[in-house]
Design an enzyme around this catalytic site. Structure first.
Site, PDB file in Angstrom:
ATOM      1  N   HIS A 166      -7.390  -5.530  -0.435  1.00  0.00           N
ATOM      2  CA  HIS A 166      -6.484  -4.171  -0.853  1.00  0.00           C
ATOM      3  C   HIS A 166      -5.442  -5.455   0.183  1.00  0.00           C
ATOM      4  CE1 HIS A 166      -4.177  -0.444  -1.591  1.00  0.00           C
ATOM      5  NE2 HIS A 166      -4.106  -0.314   0.092  1.00  0.00           N
ATOM      6  N   ASP A 195     -10.650  -3.942  -5.890  1.00  0.00           N
ATOM      7  CA  ASP A 195      -9.989  -4.106  -5.115  1.00  0.00           C
ATOM      8  C   ASP A 195      -9.825  -2.140  -4.713  1.00  0.00           C
ATOM      9  OD1 ASP A 195      -8.173  -2.154  -3.514  1.00  0.00           O
ATOM     10  OD2 ASP A 195      -6.225  -2.176  -4.035  1.00  0.00           O
ATOM     11  N   SER A 242       0.657  -1.087   0.090  1.00  0.00           N
ATOM     12  CA  SER A 242      -0.168   0.425  -0.017  1.00  0.00           C
ATOM     13  C   SER A 242       0.756   1.925   0.171  1.00  0.00           C
ATOM     14  CB  SER A 242      -1.056  -0.393   1.075  1.00  0.00           C
ATOM     15  OG  SER A 242      -1.814   1.019   0.836  1.00  0.00           O
TER      16      SER A 242
END
Length: 267
Positions: free
Chosen positions: A245, A217, A95
């Site tokens: 995610h 996602d 991320s």
């Protein structure tokens, strides 16, 4: 300063193998990599750490001024690599840590020789000619909710971020991770994350790069993965048959397979 203590550094795996640094995302800690480490430990020297303000890092080292920019987190990553005298390590960022890795590799190219990005996003807010997945109003509402009631926000958002509604235990795990983070420090990291714009930084990336995206996602839609791939010369894009995610938790087999294939080419 004792960097190992500050960032709760853990080193495991093959001490003679190439170094792989695993960097967690917002609201998480190094425990999120527990399904990845076994796939790497036999061949690689695996380095895990917590950003200051996360996990079991040294809370007294937190500075809102330093960590109000991704550069502050990138400095954490670089200092961990320096403390261990890592050379040509592969930085695996989940991320927001994917963009932190971009900054760290630019700052210390002798330390970080390749990047693997899991569900990356250089900008979460839509812009002209760019889809990040959220409007500016969406992000401001998200941040206002987080800042007014962090525990409530965590309970609501964790299942959305994780996806996989048929496996609620995954959402609960992410919620527990969020709730274990100091709310004041989480608020700083959240603003730093969701208001960041690293699109220009991608264009300066010159190390071999793997971009791992999920087929579904809500935080980083596939348009984002395509953008990251196009922005980094020579990068490789892999779309995982995964939802949510956090594929290193929800689809560890596919994630580990893609990651180890990339690492094998580097050896």
């Amino acid at each position: 300063m004792d960097i190992a203590r500050r960032n709760n550094v853990t080193v495991m795996g093959n001490p003679r193998g190439p170094a792989v640094v695993l960097a967690h995302g917002f609201g998480c800690d190094q425990n999120m990599w527990r399904l990845t480490v076994p796939a790497l430990a036999e061949e690689y020297r695996v380095v895990l750490f917590d950003y200051v303000g996360s996990g079991r890092s040294q809370a007294s080292a937190f500075s809102a001024a330093r960590y109000s920019s991704l550069e502050g987190y990138a400095q954490d990553a670089v200092e961990v690599c320096e403390a261990l005298d890592l050379r040509d390590a592969v930085f695996v960022g989940h991320s927001v840590s994917a963009m932190i890795g971009v900054l760290a590799a630019e700052r210390a190219p002798e330390r970080i020789g390749a990047l693997a990005m899991i569900a990356p996003s250089p900008r979460y807010i839509d812009d002209e000619g760019y889809r990040g997945g959220f409007s500016a109003e969406d992000i401001e509402e998200l941040l206002a909710s987080l800042e007014s009631n962090y525990l409530g926000w965590s309970a609501t958002m964790a299942p959305v971020i994780m996806g996989n509604a048929d496996r609620p235990e995954l959402g609960r795990e992410l919620e527990n991770s969020f709730c274990a983070t100091d709310p004041d420090m989480a608020r700083v990291f959240a603003r730093t994350t969701f208001l960041s714009d690293s699109r220009d930084d991608l264009k300066r990336t010159r190390v071999p790069t793997l971009v791992l995206e999920c087929a579904h996602d809500v935080i980083a839609p596939r348009e984002v993965g395509a953008f990251v791939h196009a922005a980094i010369p020579g990068s490789r894009l892999v779309t995982l048959d995964a939802t949510g995610h956090c594929p290193h938790l929800s689809a560890p087999g596919a994630t580990n397979q893609a990651l180890t294939a990339f690492l094998a080419v580097r050896r």
